[in-house]
Design a protein around this motif. Structure first.
Motif, PDB file in Angstrom:
ATOM      1  N   ARG A   1      37.278  43.951  46.956  1.00 16.34           N
ATOM      2  CA  ARG A   1      36.319  43.497  47.957  1.00 16.34           C
ATOM      3  C   ARG A   1      37.018  43.300  49.304  1.00 16.34           C
ATOM      4  NH1 ARG A   1      32.633  39.559  44.013  1.00 16.34           N
ATOM      5  NH2 ARG A   1      31.931  41.313  42.727  1.00 16.34           N
ATOM      6  N   ALA A   2      36.384  43.794  50.361  1.00 14.19           N
ATOM      7  CA  ALA A   2      36.906  43.665  51.728  1.00 14.19           C
ATOM      8  C   ALA A   2      38.340  44.189  51.830  1.00 14.19           C
ATOM      9  CB  ALA A   2      36.837  42.220  52.206  1.00 14.19           C
ATOM     10  N   ASP A   3      38.658  45.169  50.999  1.00  6.25           N
ATOM     11  CA  ASP A   3      39.967  45.837  51.026  1.00  6.25           C
ATOM     12  C   ASP A   3      41.131  44.954  50.592  1.00  6.25           C
ATOM     13  OD1 ASP A   3      39.634  48.469  51.545  1.00  6.25           O
ATOM     14  OD2 ASP A   3      39.944  48.339  53.698  1.00  6.25           O
ATOM     15  N   THR A   4      40.908  43.678  50.449  1.00  4.73           N
ATOM     16  CA  THR A   4      42.041  42.771  50.260  1.00  4.73           C
ATOM     17  C   THR A   4      41.912  41.824  49.069  1.00  4.73           C
ATOM     18  OG1 THR A   4      41.002  41.165  51.728  1.00  4.73           O
ATOM     19  CG2 THR A   4      42.520  42.712  52.742  1.00  4.73           C
ATOM     20  N   ALA A   5      40.814  41.905  48.315  1.00  2.16           N
ATOM     21  CA  ALA A   5      40.636  40.964  47.211  1.00  2.16           C
ATOM     22  C   ALA A   5      40.271  41.691  45.925  1.00  2.16           C
ATOM     23  CB  ALA A   5      39.552  39.946  47.549  1.00  2.16           C
ATOM     24  N   CYS A   6      40.865  41.252  44.837  1.00  2.00           N
ATOM     25  CA  CYS A   6      40.556  41.825  43.527  1.00  2.00           C
ATOM     26  C   CYS A   6      39.543  40.951  42.799  1.00  2.00           C
ATOM     27  CB  CYS A   6      41.835  41.902  42.689  1.00  2.00           C
ATOM     28  SG  CYS A   6      42.872  43.311  43.146  1.00  2.00           S
ATOM     29  N   HIS A   7      38.562  41.603  42.194  1.00  2.00           N
ATOM     30  CA  HIS A   7      37.561  40.889  41.418  1.00  2.00           C
ATOM     31  C   HIS A   7      37.472  41.507  40.026  1.00  2.00           C
ATOM     32  CE1 HIS A   7      33.880  38.741  40.394  1.00  2.00           C
ATOM     33  NE2 HIS A   7      33.372  39.898  40.002  1.00  2.00           N
ATOM     34  N   CYS A   8      37.751  40.709  39.022  1.00  5.82           N
ATOM     35  CA  CYS A   8      37.644  41.210  37.641  1.00  5.82           C
ATOM     36  C   CYS A   8      36.226  40.980  37.128  1.00  5.82           C
ATOM     37  CB  CYS A   8      38.661  40.502  36.748  1.00  5.82           C
ATOM     38  SG  CYS A   8      40.347  41.063  37.064  1.00  5.82           S
ATOM     39  N   GLN A   9      35.695  42.003  36.450  1.00  4.30           N
ATOM     40  CA  GLN A   9      34.262  41.979  36.115  1.00  4.30           C
ATOM     41  C   GLN A   9      33.940  41.446  34.719  1.00  4.30           C
ATOM     42  OE1 GLN A   9      32.857  45.947  36.882  1.00  4.30           O
ATOM     43  NE2 GLN A   9      33.347  45.860  39.076  1.00  4.30           N
ATOM     44  N   CYS A  10      34.929  41.307  33.858  1.00  8.86           N
ATOM     45  CA  CYS A  10      34.617  40.856  32.497  1.00  8.86           C
ATOM     46  C   CYS A  10      34.210  39.366  32.504  1.00  8.86           C
ATOM     47  CB  CYS A  10      35.820  41.072  31.581  1.00  8.86           C
ATOM     48  SG  CYS A  10      36.312  42.817  31.517  1.00  8.86           S
ATOM     49  N   ALA A  11      33.325  39.020  31.606  1.00 12.87           N
ATOM     50  CA  ALA A  11      32.795  37.650  31.555  1.00 12.87           C
ATOM     51  C   ALA A  11      33.897  36.644  31.215  1.00 12.87           C
ATOM     52  CB  ALA A  11      31.666  37.561  30.536  1.00 12.87           C
ATOM     53  N   ARG A  12      33.803  35.497  31.819  1.00 14.48           N
ATOM     54  CA  ARG A  12      34.742  34.384  31.565  1.00 14.48           C
ATOM     55  C   ARG A  12      36.212  34.805  31.652  1.00 14.48           C
ATOM     56  NH1 ARG A  12      30.527  34.073  28.440  1.00 14.48           N
ATOM     57  NH2 ARG A  12      31.497  35.289  26.775  1.00 14.48           N
ATOM     58  N   ILE A  13      36.530  35.641  32.658  1.00 17.58           N
ATOM     59  CA  ILE A  13      37.907  36.135  32.792  1.00 17.58           C
ATOM     60  C   ILE A  13      38.840  34.963  33.104  1.00 17.58           C
ATOM     61  CG2 ILE A  13      37.952  36.615  35.292  1.00 17.58           C
ATOM     62  CD1 ILE A  13      39.011  39.135  32.661  1.00 17.58           C
ATOM     63  N   ASP A  14      40.029  34.943  32.502  1.00 13.61           N
ATOM     64  CA  ASP A  14      40.924  33.794  32.689  1.00 13.61           C
ATOM     65  C   ASP A  14      41.863  33.919  33.899  1.00 13.61           C
ATOM     66  OD1 ASP A  14      42.150  35.842  31.370  1.00 13.61           O
ATOM     67  OD2 ASP A  14      43.105  34.599  29.834  1.00 13.61           O
ATOM     68  N   TRP A  15      42.298  35.135  34.181  1.00 13.71           N
ATOM     69  CA  TRP A  15      43.120  35.313  35.378  1.00 13.71           C
ATOM     70  C   TRP A  15      42.900  36.694  35.989  1.00 13.71           C
ATOM     71  CZ3 TRP A  15      46.488  39.393  35.254  1.00 13.71           C
ATOM     72  CH2 TRP A  15      46.933  39.836  33.995  1.00 13.71           C
ATOM     73  N   THR A  16      43.214  36.787  37.285  1.00 15.27           N
ATOM     74  CA  THR A  16      43.098  38.042  38.024  1.00 15.27           C
ATOM     75  C   THR A  16      44.364  38.187  38.872  1.00 15.27           C
ATOM     76  OG1 THR A  16      40.706  37.896  38.121  1.00 15.27           O
ATOM     77  CG2 THR A  16      41.769  39.279  39.794  1.00 15.27           C
ATOM     78  N   ALA A  17      44.879  39.416  38.921  1.00 14.78           N
ATOM     79  CA  ALA A  17      46.052  39.674  39.765  1.00 14.78           C
ATOM     80  C   ALA A  17      45.746  40.814  40.725  1.00 14.78           C
ATOM     81  CB  ALA A  17      47.260  40.025  38.906  1.00 14.78           C
ATOM     82  N   ALA A  18      46.282  40.718  41.927  1.00 17.18           N
ATOM     83  CA  ALA A  18      46.107  41.783  42.922  1.00 17.18           C
ATOM     84  C   ALA A  18      47.462  42.378  43.260  1.00 17.18           C
ATOM     85  CB  ALA A  18      45.456  41.217  44.181  1.00 17.18           C
ATOM     86  N   ARG A  19      47.499  43.701  43.321  1.00 18.19           N
ATOM     87  CA  ARG A  19      48.687  44.379  43.822  1.00 18.19           C
ATOM     88  C   ARG A  19      48.394  44.732  45.273  1.00 18.19           C
ATOM     89  NH1 ARG A  19      53.981  44.287  43.486  1.00 18.19           N
ATOM     90  NH2 ARG A  19      54.970  46.302  43.793  1.00 18.19           N
ATOM     91  N   CYS A  20      49.277  44.287  46.179  1.00 17.97           N
ATOM     92  CA  CYS A  20      48.989  44.345  47.613  1.00 17.97           C
ATOM     93  C   CYS A  20      50.121  45.055  48.357  1.00 17.97           C
ATOM     94  CB  CYS A  20      48.852  42.927  48.160  1.00 17.97           C
ATOM     95  SG  CYS A  20      47.720  41.892  47.192  1.00 17.97           S
ATOM     96  N   CYS A  21      49.766  46.012  49.193  1.00 16.56           N
ATOM     97  CA  CYS A  21      50.782  46.773  49.928  1.00 16.56           C
ATOM     98  C   CYS A  21      50.428  46.905  51.409  1.00 16.56           C
ATOM     99  CB  CYS A  21      50.926  48.186  49.342  1.00 16.56           C
ATOM    100  SG  CYS A  21      51.457  48.215  47.609  1.00 16.56           S
ATOM    101  N   LYS A  22      51.446  47.190  52.208  1.00 12.75           N
ATOM    102  CA  LYS A  22      51.258  47.521  53.622  1.00 12.75           C
ATOM    103  C   LYS A  22      52.415  48.397  54.074  1.00 12.75           C
ATOM    104  CE  LYS A  22      53.710  43.549  55.582  1.00 12.75           C
ATOM    105  NZ  LYS A  22      53.674  42.471  56.570  1.00 12.75           N
ATOM    106  N   VAL A  23      52.248  49.024  55.233  1.00 13.40           N
ATOM    107  CA  VAL A  23      53.360  49.748  55.849  1.00 13.40           C
ATOM    108  C   VAL A  23      54.056  48.772  56.786  1.00 13.40           C
ATOM    109  CG1 VAL A  23      54.007  51.618  57.398  1.00 13.40           C
ATOM    110  CG2 VAL A  23      52.240  51.991  55.670  1.00 13.40           C
ATOM    111  N   ALA A  24      55.350  48.628  56.623  1.00 17.48           N
ATOM    112  CA  ALA A  24      56.100  47.687  57.452  1.00 17.48           C
ATOM    113  C   ALA A  24      57.340  48.361  58.000  1.00 17.48           C
ATOM    114  CB  ALA A  24      56.485  46.462  56.643  1.00 17.48           C
ATOM    115  N   ILE A  25      57.771  47.879  59.174  1.00 18.98           N
ATOM    116  CA  ILE A  25      59.040  48.346  59.730  1.00 18.98           C
ATOM    117  C   ILE A  25      60.115  47.471  59.112  1.00 18.98           C
ATOM    118  CG2 ILE A  25      60.303  48.859  61.845  1.00 18.98           C
ATOM    119  CD1 ILE A  25      57.590  50.310  61.509  1.00 18.98           C
ATOM    120  N   VAL A  26      60.922  48.085  58.274  1.00 16.35           N
ATOM    121  CA  VAL A  26      61.901  47.332  57.496  1.00 16.35           C
ATOM    122  C   VAL A  26      63.296  47.468  58.110  1.00 16.35           C
ATOM    123  CG1 VAL A  26      63.016  47.133  55.250  1.00 16.35           C
ATOM    124  CG2 VAL A  26      60.563  47.605  55.394  1.00 16.35           C
ATOM    125  N   GLY A  27      63.986  46.352  58.286  1.00 19.73           N
ATOM    126  CA  GLY A  27      65.396  46.381  58.717  1.00 19.73           C
ATOM    127  C   GLY A  27      65.578  46.558  60.209  1.00 19.73           C
TER     128      GLY A  27
END
Lengths: 112, 112, 112
Positions: C86-112
């Motif tokens: 949702r809104a490109d930045t949030a994970c929503h799990c659809q199964c009923a009574r879900i106990d936890w949700t995890a999001a994998r999040c990335c961006k392009v960054a100038i490193v170093g």
């Protein structure tokens, strides 16, 4: 005639001296300007290189990313977490009689 | 001697005038060239900065991305959708006795 | 007076010749320096444009990416593989009574 030679000497020598001094000034001026311009321009443009993502979903076992995007992950109906990505751009859910498939699709884009 | 002084005056003055006028011309020439070169070069190189992805899979609960890639998502056998990413580059499926794990792995690469 | 005219001629002509020759030299010097500086700078900065990823997780059905990151995939508790972003930045799990949700999040960054 002697005077003529002396004047000629100065007429040729003085500009040559200027030219030589100028070459150094010009060269360092170029270096300086180039470095500054390149630094600021590259940084400002690079800051616009951002990850852009979108989602697509489709009924059945396959969902396809829009042109230019690559699949980074997939979601499946029926709570199924078994999937694979085909040709870098399509999600395929592996559970039998899957009802829907969604693809998360990203690319690097110059934004703004 | 008077003539000599006059000639010397011109011999020194005229090049100095040239030098000064040139400095301005050179400076704006540099600015202009730098801007144009930087714009076109940066744009053309930036267009090559693309997301590149690949998938890996392995028997068991763990799959590893190739060097230089980061995991963006994971898939698991047995319809399992519970996983976590370890050290940014490895997928771990959490369901018991998982038969296979797949990692989706991406990086930014200069392409072409 | 004749001599004067001749000297003046030289005093004006010689610097002009230098100026003209210099303009060409300067222009190609600028071009060359600009190209070299842009090439090396752009390449060295671009090499620092890297994908950077992080994971977040939360109890319940929703997990949010840190500011600046986009979600590239989601994981859910209870072996659930059905989710949406949702809104490109949030994970929503659809199964009923879900106990936890995890999001994998990335961006392009100038490193170093």
């Amino acid at each position: 005639m002697m005077k003529f030679a002396i004047f000629l000497f100065f007429a040729a020598l003085i500009p040559a001296k200027y030219a030589s001094a100028q070459a150094c000034v010009i060269e360092s001026l170029i270096n300086e300007k180039v470095q500054a311009a390149v630094d600021s321009k590259v940084s400002s443009i690079l800051a616009k290189a951002q990850l852009t993502c979108t989602s697509t979903s489709a009924p059945g076992a396959d969902a396809f990313c829009p042109s230019g995007y690559l699949a980074t992950g997939c979601a499946c109906g029926m709570a199924c977490g078994s999937w694979d990505i085909r040709a870098d751009t399509a999600c395929h859910c592996q559970c039998a009689r899957i009802d829907w498939t969604a693809a998360r699709c990203c690319k690097v884009a110059i934004v703004g």
